[in-house]
Scaffold this motif. Sequence first.
Motif, short mmCIF file in Angstrom:
data_model
loop_
_atom_site.label_atom_id
_atom_site.label_comp_id
_atom_site.label_asym_id
_atom_site.label_seq_id
_atom_site.Cartn_x
_atom_site.Cartn_y
_atom_site.Cartn_z
N CYS A 38 5.16 -43.95 4.31
CA CYS A 38 4.44 -45.30 4.05
C CYS A 38 2.90 -44.72 3.32
CB CYS A 38 4.31 -46.02 5.35
SG CYS A 38 3.40 -47.43 5.29
N LEU A 39 2.53 -45.47 2.45
CA LEU A 39 1.23 -44.99 1.88
C LEU A 39 0.04 -45.82 2.41
CD1 LEU A 39 2.70 -44.71 -1.84
CD2 LEU A 39 2.19 -42.80 -0.05
N ASP A 40 0.40 -46.78 3.15
CA ASP A 40 -0.43 -47.81 3.94
C ASP A 40 -1.55 -48.07 2.60
OD1 ASP A 40 0.01 -47.66 6.63
OD2 ASP A 40 -0.58 -45.46 6.76
N ILE A 41 -0.79 -48.84 1.74
CA ILE A 41 -1.67 -49.55 0.74
C ILE A 41 -1.23 -51.04 0.63
CG2 ILE A 41 -1.81 -49.76 -1.62
CD1 ILE A 41 -1.08 -46.92 -2.00
N PRO A 42 -2.22 -51.91 0.80
CA PRO A 42 -1.84 -53.31 0.74
C PRO A 42 -1.00 -53.75 -0.48
CG PRO A 42 -4.09 -53.04 1.35
CD PRO A 42 -3.63 -51.73 1.06
N ASP A 43 -0.26 -54.59 -0.37
CA ASP A 43 0.66 -54.94 -1.57
C ASP A 43 0.10 -56.38 -1.98
OD1 ASP A 43 2.52 -55.26 -3.62
OD2 ASP A 43 4.20 -55.77 -2.11
N ASP A 44 -1.29 -56.17 -2.45
CA ASP A 44 -1.82 -57.39 -3.09
C ASP A 44 -2.58 -57.01 -4.46
OD1 ASP A 44 -4.11 -55.69 -2.15
OD2 ASP A 44 -4.82 -57.09 -1.05
N TYR A 45 -2.06 -56.03 -5.18
CA TYR A 45 -2.45 -55.27 -6.45
C TYR A 45 -1.45 -56.13 -7.34
CZ TYR A 45 -5.59 -52.25 -4.24
OH TYR A 45 -6.53 -51.57 -3.25
N GLN A 49 -2.05 -52.40 -11.95
CA GLN A 49 -3.60 -52.71 -12.09
C GLN A 49 -4.34 -51.20 -11.72
OE1 GLN A 49 -4.54 -55.63 -8.99
NE2 GLN A 49 -6.88 -54.97 -9.09
N PRO A 50 -5.19 -50.79 -12.59
CA PRO A 50 -5.83 -49.29 -12.31
C PRO A 50 -6.20 -48.86 -11.10
CG PRO A 50 -6.87 -50.57 -14.13
CD PRO A 50 -5.99 -51.55 -13.37
N GLU A 51 -6.76 -49.89 -10.15
CA GLU A 51 -7.07 -49.46 -8.95
C GLU A 51 -5.96 -49.11 -8.06
OE1 GLU A 51 -10.09 -52.38 -10.35
OE2 GLU A 51 -7.96 -52.42 -10.10
N LEU A 52 -4.76 -49.76 -8.40
CA LEU A 52 -3.52 -49.55 -7.61
C LEU A 52 -2.92 -48.31 -8.20
CD1 LEU A 52 -1.07 -49.89 -5.80
CD2 LEU A 52 -0.06 -51.20 -7.65
N VAL A 53 -3.03 -47.72 -9.26
CA VAL A 53 -2.58 -46.55 -9.93
C VAL A 53 -3.45 -45.57 -9.46
CG1 VAL A 53 -2.24 -45.36 -11.97
CG2 VAL A 53 -1.58 -47.77 -12.10
N ALA A 54 -4.57 -45.56 -9.26
CA ALA A 54 -5.54 -44.55 -8.70
C ALA A 54 -5.15 -44.33 -7.36
CB ALA A 54 -6.95 -45.08 -8.78
N LEU A 55 -5.09 -45.39 -6.46
CA LEU A 55 -4.72 -45.06 -5.15
C LEU A 55 -3.15 -44.47 -5.09
CD1 LEU A 55 -5.59 -48.50 -3.09
CD2 LEU A 55 -6.05 -46.16 -2.47
N LEU A 56 -2.20 -45.08 -5.86
CA LEU A 56 -0.90 -44.14 -5.71
C LEU A 56 -0.89 -43.01 -6.14
CD1 LEU A 56 1.20 -47.09 -7.44
CD2 LEU A 56 1.46 -46.44 -4.94
N GLU A 57 -1.81 -42.51 -7.38
CA GLU A 57 -1.77 -41.08 -7.42
C GLU A 57 -2.31 -40.32 -6.36
OE1 GLU A 57 -4.08 -41.34 -11.15
OE2 GLU A 57 -2.44 -41.53 -12.45
N LYS A 58 -3.56 -40.88 -5.77
CA LYS A 58 -4.23 -40.02 -4.63
C LYS A 58 -3.34 -40.09 -3.45
CE LYS A 58 -8.00 -40.53 -1.49
NZ LYS A 58 -9.29 -41.50 -1.25
#
Length: 65
Positions: A38-45, A49-58
């Motif tokens: 679980c990446l603990d990223i809210p599913d509201d992107y 979306q560039p912010e989501l892509v950056a979070l996923l990569e991180k």
Amino acid sequence: MDADHIDWADVIFVMERTHQAKLNRRFRDRLRGKRVICLDIPDDYGFMQPELVALLEKRVTPHLR
């Protein structure tokens, strides 16, 4: 996601704990021996979306080493 995807995967990433719970309820038997992270990223992107892509990569990158 369907059973074939689960069977094929070695590692499964989910964004939220609710996604992990749904996955467990639907595919409990097929998840044996699989790593579910679980990446603990809210599913509201939005899609790609560039912010989501950056979070996923991180958050995904450390698990792929």
